[in-house]
Write a protein that holds these residues in place. Sequence first.
Motif, PDB file in Angstrom:
ATOM      1  N   HIS A  88      49.526  22.383  41.699  1.00 35.39           N
ATOM      2  CA  HIS A  88      48.991  23.324  40.776  1.00 35.39           C
ATOM      3  C   HIS A  88      49.525  23.072  39.427  1.00 35.39           C
ATOM      4  O   HIS A  88      50.506  23.726  38.948  1.00 35.39           O
ATOM      5  CB  HIS A  88      49.049  24.940  41.450  1.00 35.39           C
ATOM      6  N   HIS A 102      41.600  25.374  34.456  1.00 38.89           N
ATOM      7  CA  HIS A 102      40.811  26.345  34.755  1.00 38.89           C
ATOM      8  C   HIS A 102      39.148  26.012  34.601  1.00 38.89           C
ATOM      9  O   HIS A 102      38.961  25.472  33.576  1.00 38.89           O
ATOM     10  CB  HIS A 102      41.167  27.588  33.691  1.00 38.89           C
ATOM     11  N   GLU A 150      40.988  25.020  39.133  1.00 39.99           N
ATOM     12  CA  GLU A 150      41.260  26.346  39.370  1.00 39.99           C
ATOM     13  C   GLU A 150      40.400  27.145  39.149  1.00 39.99           C
ATOM     14  O   GLU A 150      39.941  27.502  37.779  1.00 39.99           O
ATOM     15  CB  GLU A 150      42.841  26.891  38.896  1.00 39.99           C
ATOM     16  N   HIS A 203      41.457  33.706  41.461  1.00 44.28           N
ATOM     17  CA  HIS A 203      41.935  32.351  41.342  1.00 44.28           C
ATOM     18  C   HIS A 203      41.877  31.693  42.722  1.00 44.28           C
ATOM     19  O   HIS A 203      42.515  31.980  43.688  1.00 44.28           O
ATOM     20  CB  HIS A 203      43.078  32.310  40.658  1.00 44.28           C
ATOM     21  N   SER A 214      44.881  30.784  44.724  1.00 51.72           N
ATOM     22  CA  SER A 214      46.074  30.526  44.328  1.00 51.72           C
ATOM     23  C   SER A 214      46.928  31.869  44.010  1.00 51.72           C
ATOM     24  O   SER A 214      46.548  32.970  44.236  1.00 51.72           O
ATOM     25  CB  SER A 214      45.896  29.838  43.109  1.00 51.72           C
ATOM     26  N   HIS A 215      48.471  31.603  44.096  1.00 55.96           N
ATOM     27  CA  HIS A 215      49.205  32.677  43.657  1.00 55.96           C
ATOM     28  C   HIS A 215      48.614  34.299  44.398  1.00 55.96           C
ATOM     29  O   HIS A 215      48.369  35.290  43.676  1.00 55.96           O
ATOM     30  CB  HIS A 215      49.657  33.052  42.375  1.00 55.96           C
ATOM     31  N   ARG A 270      49.907  37.792  43.455  1.00 55.46           N
ATOM     32  CA  ARG A 270      50.200  37.911  41.862  1.00 55.46           C
ATOM     33  C   ARG A 270      49.171  39.337  41.602  1.00 55.46           C
ATOM     34  O   ARG A 270      47.955  39.122  41.791  1.00 55.46           O
ATOM     35  CB  ARG A 270      49.873  36.885  40.963  1.00 55.46           C
ATOM     36  N   ASP A 299      52.320  25.861  39.128  1.00 55.73           N
ATOM     37  CA  ASP A 299      51.412  26.562  38.171  1.00 55.73           C
ATOM     38  C   ASP A 299      51.914  26.332  36.725  1.00 55.73           C
ATOM     39  O   ASP A 299      51.986  27.067  36.021  1.00 55.73           O
ATOM     40  CB  ASP A 299      51.246  28.050  38.538  1.00 55.73           C
TER      41      ASP A 299
HETATM   42 ZN   LIG Z   1      45.914  31.364  38.434  1.00 61.24          ZN
END
Ligand SMILES: [Zn+2]
Length: 248
Positions: free
Chosen positions: A8, A43, A68, A76, A153-154, A157, A206
């Motif tokens: 990532h 992104h 991503e 995400h 992802s994450h 978060r 990331d």
């Molecule tokens: Zn992200």
Amino acid sequence: MTLKVDLHIHSCLSPCGSLEMSPRRILEEAQAKNLDIIALTDHNTALNCPTLLSLAKNTNIVVFPGLEITSREEVHILALFEHLEEALDMGQWIYPSLTEFPYDAEKYGDQVYVDENEVILGEVSVYLGQACSYTLEEIVDTIHQHNGLAIPSHIDRPGSGLLDNLGFLLPQEKTRFDAIELSRYYWLSPFPIPNKEDYPCLSSSDAHFPEAIGTLVSTIDTEEKSWQGFCKALHERQIKAGIFPSNI
Ligand SMILES: [Zn+2]
Ligand SMILES: [Zn+2]
């Protein structure tokens, strides 16, 4: 053998990525950190992947082209591929689903793709940090149609993680996620984190600036440093996310 993977990483093409994050610099940093496999995941686009893959041919680092993607639900999700064409096709599918509005690079950050010598080849005029109009389910389907891996992802978060946006994580047979990524702050998350037995867990840097590359990795046990070797390790759960204290 045990391999260090950081799957990532953002380049200078992501509005939030440092301009220093050229494919050349990313590769140099990955070599300095002794990484074995990296993925470029800007992104909603894969336009810096051709340069990174081409540079990596002369090294012993394997690069997975990727993106991503931000889903309609603002979740995400990493899309990782074996072949460049699959990643670029995915980017072409995403692009028309992004909303055009006057883009101010001063305000949101540059979105440039560059060649092997860091010469700018072009810039993307649609803001890449926005959500596309596809649902998470449509995105997972399309990643799989392109033979890729779908990894939210994450997930822990706030704001852009799956748990904050959806509030739950269904079992793997329902979501068809190939793995999940936990952030380095997962232990602060108010959400219950799935068991390592329920989902293969990954952690990655990331990275948005060079020094961050490789600061959080996963390790895999595999016979082969390749896409096939990675997929086999994922399938057989021969993978350890660096964030779990017992794995450090
Ligand atoms: Zn992200
Ligand atoms: Zn990211």
